[in-house]
Motif scaffolding. Sequence first.
Motif, short mmCIF file in Angstrom:
data_model
loop_
_atom_site.label_atom_id
_atom_site.label_comp_id
_atom_site.label_asym_id
_atom_site.label_seq_id
_atom_site.Cartn_x
_atom_site.Cartn_y
_atom_site.Cartn_z
N GLN A 41 0.83 -1.20 0.00
CA GLN A 41 0.00 0.00 0.00
C GLN A 41 0.88 1.27 0.00
O GLN A 41 0.76 2.15 0.88
N ALA A 42 1.74 1.32 -1.01
CA ALA A 42 2.66 2.47 -1.14
C ALA A 42 2.42 3.17 -2.47
O ALA A 42 2.18 2.52 -3.49
N PRO A 43 2.53 4.51 -2.49
CA PRO A 43 2.56 5.19 -3.78
C PRO A 43 3.88 4.85 -4.47
O PRO A 43 4.86 4.51 -3.79
N VAL A 44 3.91 4.90 -5.79
CA VAL A 44 5.17 4.58 -6.48
C VAL A 44 5.19 5.28 -7.83
O VAL A 44 4.13 5.60 -8.39
N MET A 45 6.39 5.55 -8.33
CA MET A 45 6.51 6.12 -9.68
C MET A 45 7.23 5.13 -10.58
O MET A 45 8.21 4.48 -10.17
N VAL A 46 6.70 5.00 -11.80
CA VAL A 46 7.33 4.17 -12.82
C VAL A 46 7.88 5.13 -13.87
O VAL A 46 7.17 6.05 -14.30
N VAL A 73 -3.15 1.66 -5.69
CA VAL A 73 -2.34 2.73 -5.07
C VAL A 73 -2.04 3.78 -6.16
O VAL A 73 -2.15 3.49 -7.36
N PRO A 74 -1.65 4.99 -5.75
CA PRO A 74 -1.32 6.01 -6.75
C PRO A 74 -0.03 5.65 -7.50
O PRO A 74 0.98 5.31 -6.87
N LYS A 304 1.73 4.48 2.84
CA LYS A 304 1.38 5.91 2.67
C LYS A 304 0.38 6.11 1.54
O LYS A 304 0.03 7.24 1.21
N ALA A 305 -0.12 5.05 0.89
CA ALA A 305 -1.02 5.24 -0.27
C ALA A 305 -2.35 5.86 0.19
O ALA A 305 -2.78 5.66 1.32
#
Length: 305
Positions: A41-46, A73-74, A304-305
């Motif tokens: 449940q974490a935000p992440v960037m690809v 999640v974002p 933090k999501a």
Amino acid sequence: MLVTGKEILVPARAGHYGVPSFNTNNMEITQAIIHTAEKLQAPVMVQMSEGAIKYGGQDLANLVTDMAQRASVPVALHLDHGSSYESALKAIKMGFTSVMIDASHHPFEENVRETRRVVEAAHAMGISVEAELGRLGGIEEHIVVDEKDAFLTDPEEAVRFVEETGTDYLAIAIGTSHGAYKGKGRPFIDHPRIEKIASMLDIPLVAHGSSGVPADIIARFRDAGGEIGDAAGIADEDLQRAVQHGIAKVNVDTDLRLAMSVGSREVFRNTPKEFDPRKWLGSARDLMSEIVAYKLKMLGAAGKA
Ligand SMILES: O=C(COP(=O)(O)O)N(O)CCCCO
Ligand code: NA
Ligand SMILES: [Zn+2]
């Protein structure tokens, strides 16, 4: 859900945690990133570099944005090291929700001009922008002070740059560098400089060249037939301190490249008769997922999501 980089990074800076931005080039890397972020449940960037766009094109961009849209999640899709206005706009047309214009090798005024052009166009389409000021480069201990200054981001210049460009987040040079060889032993990270810049700027700051190049992965790479020199990466404690003081986006590519290579090479070594690609691609995906999980926890993005 697919969101802009700003929607992920502004809360991260405010919450004093880091969000890793992982490079992808195929399905398994993208699954390792997004499925693990969902699990934690974490935000992440690809992120995709221009090389990744050349390699995977709209097929890969669609795979990422579709998985991002369906994620719990974002997730943002970010253009890494965009080299021109045209490249940034092309990425936006491909569905990217965040674009970097990297004009940091140009003189200040030209960097401002190029960056401002991208900011105006991207903002008109609701897309976030990353820009860069300063020269990424490993700082060897022996380098004298003024040479360090030539490399590293000047705090006053950074304030002027952000005011004149309107960039949403800023990549700063603080001692990190790309690749597996970041300097002899523990790379020098200029924490006072990060803290000074962060005290003068409230936008999210970005650390490039942040792979840890963990010793156990390096050993496994060699044991499975890989050849690599005296590799070293950024210490976890340095990243954890940096995210307490304004770094919100943490770029990681080398660690997933190494994990994918180790996961595959170990299958080739252990089962030389194997020719089902899912065996080595699946093994690579599993090891990359372990690395992604570690980073999300280490940087404080988990939950933090
Ligand atoms: O800042 C980074 C990642 O740096 P690292 O090589 O430490 O993973 N990137 O922008 C990824 C592309 C650079 C070549 O790998
Ligand atoms: Na970037
Ligand atoms: Zn980079």
